[in-house]
Design a protein around this motif. Structure first.
Motif, PDB file in Angstrom:
ATOM      1  N   THR A 133       0.856  -1.185   0.000  1.00  0.00           N
ATOM      2  CA  THR A 133       0.000   0.000   0.000  1.00  0.00           C
ATOM      3  C   THR A 133       0.890   1.232   0.000  1.00  0.00           C
ATOM      4  N   TYR A 134       0.616   2.145  -0.919  1.00  0.00           N
ATOM      5  CA  TYR A 134       1.333   3.419  -0.924  1.00  0.00           C
ATOM      6  C   TYR A 134       0.739   4.312   0.155  1.00  0.00           C
ATOM      7  N   ILE A 135       1.609   5.002   0.891  1.00  0.00           N
ATOM      8  CA  ILE A 135       1.175   5.894   1.971  1.00  0.00           C
ATOM      9  C   ILE A 135       1.860   7.239   1.775  1.00  0.00           C
ATOM     10  N   PHE A 136       1.059   8.299   1.721  1.00  0.00           N
ATOM     11  CA  PHE A 136       1.564   9.657   1.570  1.00  0.00           C
ATOM     12  C   PHE A 136       1.049  10.482   2.732  1.00  0.00           C
ATOM     13  N   CYS A 137       1.938  11.215   3.366  1.00  0.00           N
ATOM     14  CA  CYS A 137       1.589  12.017   4.531  1.00  0.00           C
ATOM     15  C   CYS A 137       1.858  13.481   4.213  1.00  0.00           C
ATOM     16  N   LEU A 138       0.797  14.291   4.246  1.00  0.00           N
ATOM     17  CA  LEU A 138       0.849  15.697   3.848  1.00  0.00           C
ATOM     18  C   LEU A 138       0.531  16.614   5.023  1.00  0.00           C
ATOM     19  N   PRO A 139       0.929  17.883   4.910  1.00  0.00           N
ATOM     20  CA  PRO A 139       0.495  18.859   5.909  1.00  0.00           C
ATOM     21  C   PRO A 139      -1.028  18.972   5.929  1.00  0.00           C
ATOM     22  N   GLY A 140      -1.542  19.595   6.969  1.00  0.00           N
ATOM     23  CA  GLY A 140      -2.986  19.692   7.160  1.00  0.00           C
ATOM     24  C   GLY A 140      -3.674  20.862   6.500  1.00  0.00           C
ATOM     25  N   SER A 141      -3.012  21.587   5.639  1.00  0.00           N
ATOM     26  CA  SER A 141      -3.671  22.722   4.984  1.00  0.00           C
ATOM     27  C   SER A 141      -4.249  22.305   3.638  1.00  0.00           C
ATOM     28  N   PRO A 142      -5.397  22.864   3.265  1.00  0.00           N
ATOM     29  CA  PRO A 142      -5.961  22.559   1.947  1.00  0.00           C
ATOM     30  C   PRO A 142      -4.994  22.893   0.817  1.00  0.00           C
ATOM     31  N   GLY A 143      -4.235  23.972   0.961  1.00  0.00           N
ATOM     32  CA  GLY A 143      -3.280  24.352  -0.075  1.00  0.00           C
ATOM     33  C   GLY A 143      -2.199  23.301  -0.270  1.00  0.00           C
ATOM     34  N   ALA A 144      -1.681  22.772   0.821  1.00  0.00           N
ATOM     35  CA  ALA A 144      -0.652  21.729   0.729  1.00  0.00           C
ATOM     36  C   ALA A 144      -1.223  20.466   0.089  1.00  0.00           C
ATOM     37  N   CYS A 145      -2.453  20.125   0.447  1.00  0.00           N
ATOM     38  CA  CYS A 145      -3.092  18.941  -0.145  1.00  0.00           C
ATOM     39  C   CYS A 145      -3.326  19.155  -1.637  1.00  0.00           C
ATOM     40  N   ARG A 146      -3.778  20.328  -1.992  1.00  0.00           N
ATOM     41  CA  ARG A 146      -4.001  20.662  -3.405  1.00  0.00           C
ATOM     42  C   ARG A 146      -2.683  20.578  -4.188  1.00  0.00           C
ATOM     43  N   ASP A 147      -1.637  21.181  -3.644  1.00  0.00           N
ATOM     44  CA  ASP A 147      -0.340  21.188  -4.328  1.00  0.00           C
ATOM     45  C   ASP A 147       0.219  19.775  -4.479  1.00  0.00           C
ATOM     46  N   ALA A 148       0.148  18.971  -3.427  1.00  0.00           N
ATOM     47  CA  ALA A 148       0.674  17.603  -3.499  1.00  0.00           C
ATOM     48  C   ALA A 148      -0.102  16.780  -4.523  1.00  0.00           C
ATOM     49  N   TRP A 149      -1.421  16.928  -4.535  1.00  0.00           N
ATOM     50  CA  TRP A 149      -2.216  16.164  -5.497  1.00  0.00           C
ATOM     51  C   TRP A 149      -1.967  16.657  -6.925  1.00  0.00           C
ATOM     52  N   ASP A 150      -2.125  17.960  -7.127  1.00  0.00           N
ATOM     53  CA  ASP A 150      -2.060  18.517  -8.486  1.00  0.00           C
ATOM     54  C   ASP A 150      -0.682  18.440  -9.118  1.00  0.00           C
ATOM     55  N   GLU A 151       0.357  18.511  -8.305  1.00  0.00           N
ATOM     56  CA  GLU A 151       1.712  18.566  -8.848  1.00  0.00           C
ATOM     57  C   GLU A 151       2.452  17.234  -8.827  1.00  0.00           C
ATOM     58  N   ILE A 152       2.014  16.304  -7.969  1.00  0.00           N
ATOM     59  CA  ILE A 152       2.753  15.045  -7.826  1.00  0.00           C
ATOM     60  C   ILE A 152       1.832  13.831  -7.954  1.00  0.00           C
ATOM     61  N   LEU A 153       0.876  13.710  -7.048  1.00  0.00           N
ATOM     62  CA  LEU A 153       0.111  12.471  -6.935  1.00  0.00           C
ATOM     63  C   LEU A 153      -0.780  12.195  -8.134  1.00  0.00           C
ATOM     64  N   VAL A 154      -1.413  13.207  -8.698  1.00  0.00           N
ATOM     65  CA  VAL A 154      -2.286  12.964  -9.852  1.00  0.00           C
ATOM     66  C   VAL A 154      -1.513  12.299 -10.985  1.00  0.00           C
ATOM     67  N   HIS A 155      -0.245  12.607 -11.097  1.00  0.00           N
ATOM     68  CA  HIS A 155       0.580  12.017 -12.149  1.00  0.00           C
ATOM     69  C   HIS A 155       1.059  10.618 -11.763  1.00  0.00           C
ATOM     70  N   GLN A 156       1.635  10.497 -10.597  1.00  0.00           N
ATOM     71  CA  GLN A 156       2.224   9.220 -10.201  1.00  0.00           C
ATOM     72  C   GLN A 156       1.190   8.147  -9.906  1.00  0.00           C
ATOM     73  N   LEU A 157      -0.066   8.535  -9.681  1.00  0.00           N
ATOM     74  CA  LEU A 157      -1.130   7.558  -9.443  1.00  0.00           C
ATOM     75  C   LEU A 157      -1.965   7.334 -10.707  1.00  0.00           C
ATOM     76  N   ASP A 158      -1.413   7.701 -11.855  1.00  0.00           N
ATOM     77  CA  ASP A 158      -2.078   7.512 -13.147  1.00  0.00           C
ATOM     78  C   ASP A 158      -1.225   6.564 -13.993  1.00  0.00           C
ATOM     79  N   TYR A 159      -1.770   5.415 -14.306  1.00  0.00           N
ATOM     80  CA  TYR A 159      -1.065   4.393 -15.077  1.00  0.00           C
ATOM     81  C   TYR A 159      -0.584   4.910 -16.431  1.00  0.00           C
ATOM     82  N   ARG A 160      -1.241   5.913 -16.949  1.00  0.00           N
ATOM     83  CA  ARG A 160      -0.896   6.436 -18.274  1.00  0.00           C
ATOM     84  C   ARG A 160       0.297   7.379 -18.247  1.00  0.00           C
ATOM     85  N   TYR A 161       0.705   7.827 -17.067  1.00  0.00           N
ATOM     86  CA  TYR A 161       1.796   8.804 -16.959  1.00  0.00           C
ATOM     87  C   TYR A 161       3.129   8.151 -17.313  1.00  0.00           C
TER      88      TYR A 161
END
Length: 187
Positions: A133-161
């Motif tokens: 299981t992949y586990i990612f631990c982010l800061p508690g701010s919405p901005g940090a969650c948005r940045d981590a998802w939009d800049e890193i996780l959306v790509h690395q969790l997409d088989y097509r990337y």
């Protein structure tokens, strides 16, 4: 160049979101909601969502349950990564890692620095793998969650990337558990 290879089929993952907070309930959990919305918008399934207080054993108990659950591929935790006395998330989860993902913390720091400057140094974001299981631990701010998802996780969790992503190696994450002992091994 990195990017989406449209010739490959999208593979939806089952992602659980854990918010660590002494003060938030589900209705006020903007960070968890930010992640949940982005997960579903990207075509993945929100496998579970929970909030636990900043108590190491509670964090660890919830994480262990999701690691053991075959219906959860990825866990994203938000909160508890700062430096106050109540911020215990990294200490709670890192002992469970079979492998650390130091590159995630480094890349998150780079992304954060571009957004918030030297304040990015105040995070202890971390990631790893446990029980396939992949586990990612982010800061508690919405901005940090948005940045981590939009800049890193959306790509690395997409088989097509391409050129590579976390999804394509998922079937091999637990190969060490399936591998028979080498002949002559004493362990």
């Amino acid at each position: 160049m990195p990017g989406i290879d449209e010739s490959r089929q999208f593979v939806p993952l089952r992602i659980a979101v854990l918010t660590v907070s002494d003060t938030r309930a589900l209705a006020e959990d903007r960070s968890g909601s930010t992640l949940a919305e982005r997960i579903e918008k990207s075509g993945h399934a929100l496998a579970a969502r929970a909030i636990v207080t900043d108590v190491a054993e509670k964090i660890r108990t919830q994480l262990k349950a999701w690691i053991a659950d075959p219906a959860v591929d990825v866990v994203i935790i938000t909160g508890g990564t700062g430096f106050t006395g109540r911020d215990v998330t990294p200490e709670a989860i890192e002992p469970l890692f079979e492998q650390r993902m130091d590159g995630f913390a480094t890349l998150f720091l780079i992304v954060s620095h571009a957004k918030i400057g030297t304040s990015a140094i105040q995070t202890r974001a971390t990631a790893g793998v446990a029980g396939a299981t992949y586990i990612f631990c982010l800061p508690g701010s919405p901005g940090a969650c948005r940045d981590a998802w939009d800049e890193i996780l959306v790509h690395q969790l997409d088989y097509r990337y391409r050129p590579c992503n976390f999804v394509e190696i998922m079937p091999r994450l637990d190969e060490h558990l399936r591998r028979p002992k080498a002949q002559g091994a004493t362990v």
